[in-house]
Design an enzyme around this catalytic site. Structure first.
Site, PDB file in Angstrom:
ATOM      1  N   LYS A 107     137.552 -29.680 122.375  1.00  0.00           N
ATOM      2  CA  LYS A 107     136.895 -30.748 121.618  1.00  0.00           C
ATOM      3  C   LYS A 107     137.169 -30.575 120.123  1.00  0.00           C
ATOM      4  CE  LYS A 107     132.833 -32.211 122.741  1.00  0.00           C
ATOM      5  NZ  LYS A 107     133.116 -33.628 122.975  1.00  0.00           N
ATOM      6  N   SER A 108     137.221 -31.687 119.407  1.00  0.00           N
ATOM      7  CA  SER A 108     137.568 -31.646 117.987  1.00  0.00           C
ATOM      8  C   SER A 108     136.547 -30.872 117.156  1.00  0.00           C
ATOM      9  CB  SER A 108     137.747 -33.056 117.435  1.00  0.00           C
ATOM     10  OG  SER A 108     136.559 -33.802 117.557  1.00  0.00           O
ATOM     11  N   ILE A 110     134.920 -28.256 117.940  1.00  0.00           N
ATOM     12  CA  ILE A 110     135.221 -26.834 118.122  1.00  0.00           C
ATOM     13  C   ILE A 110     136.524 -26.478 117.392  1.00  0.00           C
ATOM     14  CG2 ILE A 110     135.731 -25.063 119.861  1.00  0.00           C
ATOM     15  CD1 ILE A 110     132.892 -26.029 120.174  1.00  0.00           C
ATOM     16  N   ARG A 112     137.995 -27.844 114.891  1.00  0.00           N
ATOM     17  CA  ARG A 112     137.902 -27.919 113.429  1.00  0.00           C
ATOM     18  C   ARG A 112     137.203 -26.714 112.822  1.00  0.00           C
ATOM     19  NH1 ARG A 112     137.503 -34.339 112.230  1.00  0.00           N
ATOM     20  NH2 ARG A 112     138.819 -34.914 113.991  1.00  0.00           N
ATOM     21  N   GLU A 133     139.203 -20.160 128.271  1.00  0.00           N
ATOM     22  CA  GLU A 133     139.662 -19.151 127.319  1.00  0.00           C
ATOM     23  C   GLU A 133     139.353 -19.659 125.915  1.00  0.00           C
ATOM     24  OE1 GLU A 133     142.178 -20.633 129.436  1.00  0.00           O
ATOM     25  OE2 GLU A 133     141.911 -19.203 131.054  1.00  0.00           O
ATOM     26  N   GLN A 152     137.495 -31.351 126.892  1.00  0.00           N
ATOM     27  CA  GLN A 152     137.590 -32.612 127.629  1.00  0.00           C
ATOM     28  C   GLN A 152     138.613 -32.485 128.751  1.00  0.00           C
ATOM     29  OE1 GLN A 152     139.352 -36.227 125.854  1.00  0.00           O
ATOM     30  NE2 GLN A 152     137.500 -37.272 126.550  1.00  0.00           N
ATOM     31  N   TYR A 166     147.201 -26.830 145.635  1.00  0.00           N
ATOM     32  CA  TYR A 166     146.664 -25.498 145.325  1.00  0.00           C
ATOM     33  C   TYR A 166     145.923 -24.924 146.530  1.00  0.00           C
ATOM     34  CZ  TYR A 166     144.960 -21.762 142.319  1.00  0.00           C
ATOM     35  OH  TYR A 166     144.719 -20.531 141.750  1.00  0.00           O
ATOM     36  N   GLN A 176     136.567 -20.355 142.678  1.00  0.00           N
ATOM     37  CA  GLN A 176     136.056 -19.293 141.815  1.00  0.00           C
ATOM     38  C   GLN A 176     134.655 -19.615 141.312  1.00  0.00           C
ATOM     39  OE1 GLN A 176     138.997 -18.873 138.717  1.00  0.00           O
ATOM     40  NE2 GLN A 176     138.230 -20.592 137.546  1.00  0.00           N
TER      41      GLN A 176
END
Length: 184
Positions: A107-108, A110, A112, A133, A152, A166, A176
């Site tokens: 997200k922007s 975060i 920024r 991560e 997002q 998968y 998981q």
């Protein structure tokens, strides 16, 4: 591949359990937003974190990962040390359809702050909580708030299903739970 809209995401979440719990609108107001957006879903970060530490002076080796490389933190927030790294997980459990691939972007709000969020693609028929991560690229501690938006998820639908999903190949991160470190 076509990016899917909020209408499609909502139907798939409600009728097929693609995202649980599912929030059908953007939740805002003094928090980092999360929930359904026009062409994606803003997932939240849970209150479980694994933060890198050098207390035991271990080597980070993806083939021989030493769990002492991390300290476990559980709480309303996690402060990531300068130039350090943490693993976390999503609040939401995802069930990706066979003909869909998901790309996850930070997200922007975060980004920024110098915090980089990385998630590998969510492959067709992958299920589980997303391991997130988080890299703090700044020379200062960085705070991540649990149960608020972190990234997002974009849903890309193919015009044909893959030969092998998968689930078909019994991927090592299938179903998981918790914060999952590297597996070989």
């Amino acid at each position: 591949m076509t990016i899917k809209s909020d209408r499609w995401i909502q139907v798939m979440a409600r009728e097929y359990g693609m995202i649980e719990p599912f929030v059908a609108e953007q939740v805002r107001g003094g928090i980092i937003s999360y929930g359904l957006s026009s062409y994606g879903y803003d997932m939240r970060v849970a209150d479980e974190f694994k933060v890198f530490t050098n207390v035991f002076n271990t080597l980070v080796d993806p083939k021989h990962f030493d769990p002492r490389s991390f300290v476990d933190i559980r709480g309303d927030y996690c402060d990531i040390p300068p130039n350090s790294f943490a693993l976390a997980r999503s609040v939401e459990y995802f069930r990706i359809p066979r003909n869909v691939l998901c790309i996850v972007l930070g997200k922007s709000t975060i980004a920024r702050c110098g915090i980089i969020v990385n998630v590998t693609p969510l492959e067709p028929e992958w299920c589980g909580y997303v391991t997130i991560e988080i890299s703090n690229t700044t020379p200062l501690p960085a705070r991540i708030y649990a149960n608020e938006g972190i990234a997002q998820v974009l849903f890309l639908e193919s015009d044909e299903p893959p030969l092998v999903s998968y689930a078909d190949k019994a991927g090592k991160y299938q179903n998981q739970t918790g914060v999952v470190p590297p597996r070989l």
